[in-house]
Scaffold this motif. Structure first.
Motif, PDB file in Angstrom:
ATOM      1  N   VAL A   1     105.299  52.553 -60.095  1.00 29.42           N
ATOM      2  CA  VAL A   1     103.966  52.379 -60.439  1.00 29.42           C
ATOM      3  C   VAL A   1     103.886  52.072 -62.165  1.00 29.42           C
ATOM      4  CG1 VAL A   1     101.872  53.239 -60.639  1.00 29.42           C
ATOM      5  CG2 VAL A   1     102.819  53.227 -58.506  1.00 29.42           C
ATOM      6  N   ASP A   2     103.097  51.080 -62.586  1.00 28.45           N
ATOM      7  CA  ASP A   2     103.075  51.156 -64.242  1.00 28.45           C
ATOM      8  C   ASP A   2     101.279  50.707 -64.337  1.00 28.45           C
ATOM      9  OD1 ASP A   2     102.614  48.475 -63.428  1.00 28.45           O
ATOM     10  OD2 ASP A   2     104.007  47.400 -64.602  1.00 28.45           O
ATOM     11  N   ARG A   3     100.738  50.710 -63.588  1.00 26.13           N
ATOM     12  CA  ARG A   3      99.192  50.487 -63.703  1.00 26.13           C
ATOM     13  C   ARG A   3      98.527  51.144 -62.626  1.00 26.13           C
ATOM     14  NH1 ARG A   3     101.281  48.702 -67.245  1.00 26.13           N
ATOM     15  NH2 ARG A   3     100.670  46.738 -68.576  1.00 26.13           N
ATOM     16  N   ILE A   4      97.378  51.735 -62.939  1.00 22.95           N
ATOM     17  CA  ILE A   4      96.542  52.405 -62.248  1.00 22.95           C
ATOM     18  C   ILE A   4      95.171  51.962 -62.225  1.00 22.95           C
ATOM     19  CG2 ILE A   4      95.206  54.758 -61.464  1.00 22.95           C
ATOM     20  CD1 ILE A   4      98.063  56.058 -62.461  1.00 22.95           C
ATOM     21  N   ALA A   5      94.521  51.293 -61.487  1.00 20.54           N
ATOM     22  CA  ALA A   5      93.244  50.873 -61.276  1.00 20.54           C
ATOM     23  C   ALA A   5      92.145  51.824 -60.855  1.00 20.54           C
ATOM     24  CB  ALA A   5      92.929  49.796 -60.142  1.00 20.54           C
ATOM     25  N   LEU A   6      91.145  51.992 -61.627  1.00 17.16           N
ATOM     26  CA  LEU A   6      90.102  53.090 -61.452  1.00 17.16           C
ATOM     27  C   LEU A   6      88.823  52.589 -61.010  1.00 17.16           C
ATOM     28  CD1 LEU A   6      89.368  55.936 -62.149  1.00 17.16           C
ATOM     29  CD2 LEU A   6      88.432  55.156 -64.227  1.00 17.16           C
TER      30      LEU A   6
ATOM     31  N   ILE B   1      92.026  41.898 -59.126  1.00  9.97           N
ATOM     32  CA  ILE B   1      92.084  42.574 -60.325  1.00  9.97           C
ATOM     33  C   ILE B   1      92.259  41.715 -61.460  1.00  9.97           C
ATOM     34  CG2 ILE B   1      92.698  44.654 -61.627  1.00  9.97           C
ATOM     35  CD1 ILE B   1      93.451  46.132 -58.851  1.00  9.97           C
ATOM     36  N   SER B   2      91.346  41.553 -62.457  1.00  6.36           N
ATOM     37  CA  SER B   2      91.567  40.819 -63.623  1.00  6.36           C
ATOM     38  C   SER B   2      92.655  41.318 -64.466  1.00  6.36           C
ATOM     39  CB  SER B   2      90.167  40.904 -64.497  1.00  6.36           C
ATOM     40  OG  SER B   2      90.305  40.114 -65.532  1.00  6.36           O
ATOM     41  N   THR B   3      93.201  40.299 -64.793  1.00  2.00           N
ATOM     42  CA  THR B   3      94.498  40.653 -65.766  1.00  2.00           C
ATOM     43  C   THR B   3      94.327  40.706 -67.261  1.00  2.00           C
ATOM     44  OG1 THR B   3      95.015  38.389 -65.710  1.00  2.00           O
ATOM     45  CG2 THR B   3      96.072  39.602 -63.960  1.00  2.00           C
ATOM     46  N   THR B   4      92.953  40.211 -67.608  1.00  2.00           N
ATOM     47  CA  THR B   4      92.722  40.285 -68.944  1.00  2.00           C
ATOM     48  C   THR B   4      91.469  41.217 -69.295  1.00  2.00           C
ATOM     49  OG1 THR B   4      91.240  38.414 -68.624  1.00  2.00           O
ATOM     50  CG2 THR B   4      93.316  37.982 -69.446  1.00  2.00           C
ATOM     51  N   ASN B   5      91.426  41.939 -70.491  1.00  2.00           N
ATOM     52  CA  ASN B   5      90.376  42.711 -70.806  1.00  2.00           C
ATOM     53  C   ASN B   5      89.821  43.836 -69.884  1.00  2.00           C
ATOM     54  OD1 ASN B   5      90.482  41.411 -73.467  1.00  2.00           O
ATOM     55  ND2 ASN B   5      89.298  39.767 -72.543  1.00  2.00           N
ATOM     56  N   ASN B   6      90.731  44.503 -69.373  1.00  2.00           N
ATOM     57  CA  ASN B   6      90.397  45.566 -68.210  1.00  2.00           C
ATOM     58  C   ASN B   6      90.671  46.717 -68.499  1.00  2.00           C
ATOM     59  OD1 ASN B   6      89.581  46.067 -65.791  1.00  2.00           O
ATOM     60  ND2 ASN B   6      90.793  44.598 -64.532  1.00  2.00           N
ATOM     61  N   SER B   7      89.681  47.192 -69.084  1.00  2.00           N
ATOM     62  CA  SER B   7      89.753  48.722 -69.880  1.00  2.00           C
ATOM     63  C   SER B   7      89.906  49.821 -68.682  1.00  2.00           C
ATOM     64  CB  SER B   7      88.577  48.856 -70.629  1.00  2.00           C
ATOM     65  OG  SER B   7      87.554  48.869 -70.043  1.00  2.00           O
TER      66      SER B   7
END
Length: 414
Positions: free
Chosen positions: A77-82, A111-117
């Motif tokens: 895992v390298d990203r976690i979507a909140l 999930i958007s790959t740009t500007n996704n805080s």
């Protein structure tokens, strides 16, 4: 020319795990804001250890767990979507999607790959209990209460097969949708949100195997991410409802929601005679679920929507992975690592042999099976003896390794 045979006598090893998570020390997190809004930190932990099943006397379905001894595992895992949901306090209204406190999606639910805080970076954990962790923030409004879930994945996953597609973004493999299959919005409740896998074309792996033999296959390829999931809660309060006045740290432990299956075939070309060799090779399954609700981790016990006629496909078997070339198949070994939502399924390999004469170019399907439940090398708990040794129970957060040889394949040629 098409031949079918059953492959028996596989050496099978199971290393299985069920992560229950570990409680954290109660922490008070820094709160900023005013009388009407508060910004509060959320901390996520990701672990990946496996737990070996205790010996079983009968086969069990995917919903079962067990075991006490932990073994090391890995976590990519390298990203976690909140994803955050809210409702007005003192009501029984459903929790509705809170876009301001969640990852952004495109119109299809990807999930958007740009500007996704709200897509958080997972980094090595500061505690030995976990491999990864991440930090984020949500903004709470007075008069509302919240539920927070998280989804973990890898945006740079490495895969040896099919050749030429070694690195890919797992976000391209799924959508987050509402109950009607459309992208979610602020009218979508937590109870109806689901993750939906996106089937690919089997021709991506092998246009020849997909196009020449149409019987028994759907013509699809289903690539499943190594998904991790968490429900968040206030430390010391496990109901998952976060109040405006809460000041303790919000935490969530991400646990693996899929099964890992490793297939290793040594001496691949031993499946062919001395004047031919194995040219293309695919790994398939006949029941693959494509949807799972995201209300809580237990939803991963019972995913739904097996790929089939409802999506316009015919046939039974769907490709999990494969290699469509000749020269790229190493004569020593071919190995696939795949992930699947929990299922009860049969497994099969499909391959082509190629030789100096056209008459030696044949296509084969071989079922993966074991001879009996008393086989000492059998993986107890995943084979159904009464189903002819061909039924596999694949459970969330369990790892299964299947080892075989090309000569075993050739020995069972029918």
């Amino acid at each position: 020319m098409m031949k079918k045979r059953t492959l028996y006598g596989w050496l099978m090893l199971i290393v299985a795990g069920f992560l229950t998570g570990c409680s954290q020390e109660t922490q008070v997190t820094e709160i900023t804001g005013n009388a009407d809004t508060k910004v509060q930190q959320v901390r996520f932990y990701v672990s990946s250890g496996h737990i070996e099943d205790a010996p079983l006397t009968r086969d069990v379905p995917p919903v079962s767990g067990g075991g006490t001894t932990t073994f090391p595992g890995t976590c990519q895992v390298d990203r976690i979507a909140l994803l955050t949901f809210k409702r007005q306090v003192d009501t029984d209204n459903p929790f509705l999607f809170d876009q301001a406190n969640s990852v952004a999606f495109d119109e299809d639910g990807k999930i958007s790959t740009t500007n996704n805080s709200m897509e958080l970076l997972a980094y090595p954990s500061e505690t030995s209990s976990y491999q990864k962790q991440a930090k984020g923030k949500i903004t709470k409004q007075k008069g509302y209460e919240y539920k927070v879930i998280a989804l973990g994945y890898n945006i740079k996953r490495e895969d040896n097969y099919p050749t030429g597609n070694n690195s890919f973004d797992e976000r391209s493999c799924f959508q987050i949708v509402a109950g009607d299959g459309r992208g979610i919005d602020e009218s979508t409740s937590l109870s109806e949100v689901k993750l939906k896998l996106i089937p690919l074309s089997y021709s991506d792996i092998s246009s020849e195997l997909a196009g020449t033999i149409t019987d028994q296959i759907t013509g699809a390829w289903l690539r499943t991410p190594e998904l991790f999931f968490a429900n968040c809660s206030i430390a010391g309060d496990e109901d998952g409802i976060i109040q405006f006045a809460d000041t303790k740290e919000i935490t969530g432990v991400l646990k693996r929601g899929v099964a890992q299956v490793n297939l290793n075939i040594t001496d691949v070309h031993g499946a062919a005679s001395s004047v031919r060799h194995v040219c293309q090779f695919s790994f398939l399954a006949d029941v693959l679920n494509t949807e799972v609700r995201l209300e809580n981790y237990d939803c991963f016990l019972q995913p739904s929507a097996p790929l089939g006629a409802n999506e316009g496909y015919i046939g039974r078997f769907t490709a999990l992975n494969g290699e469509g070339t000749c020269e790229e198949i190493n004569p020593e070994i071919i190995s696939f690592t795949v992930y699947v939502l929990p299922t009860v399924t049969s497994l099969r390999i499909r391959y082509k042999t190629s030789g100096r004469w056209h008459s030696l170019n044949n296509y084969f399907d071989s079922d993966i099976a074991v001879t009996s439940k008393s086989d000492g090398n059998q993986a107890t708990g995943i084979i159904d003896p009464e189903g002819g040794g061909k039924t596999f129970y694949l459970r969330r957060n369990h790892r299964y390794t299947i080892n075989g040889t090309g000569k075993q394949i050739a020995k069972n040629d029918q």
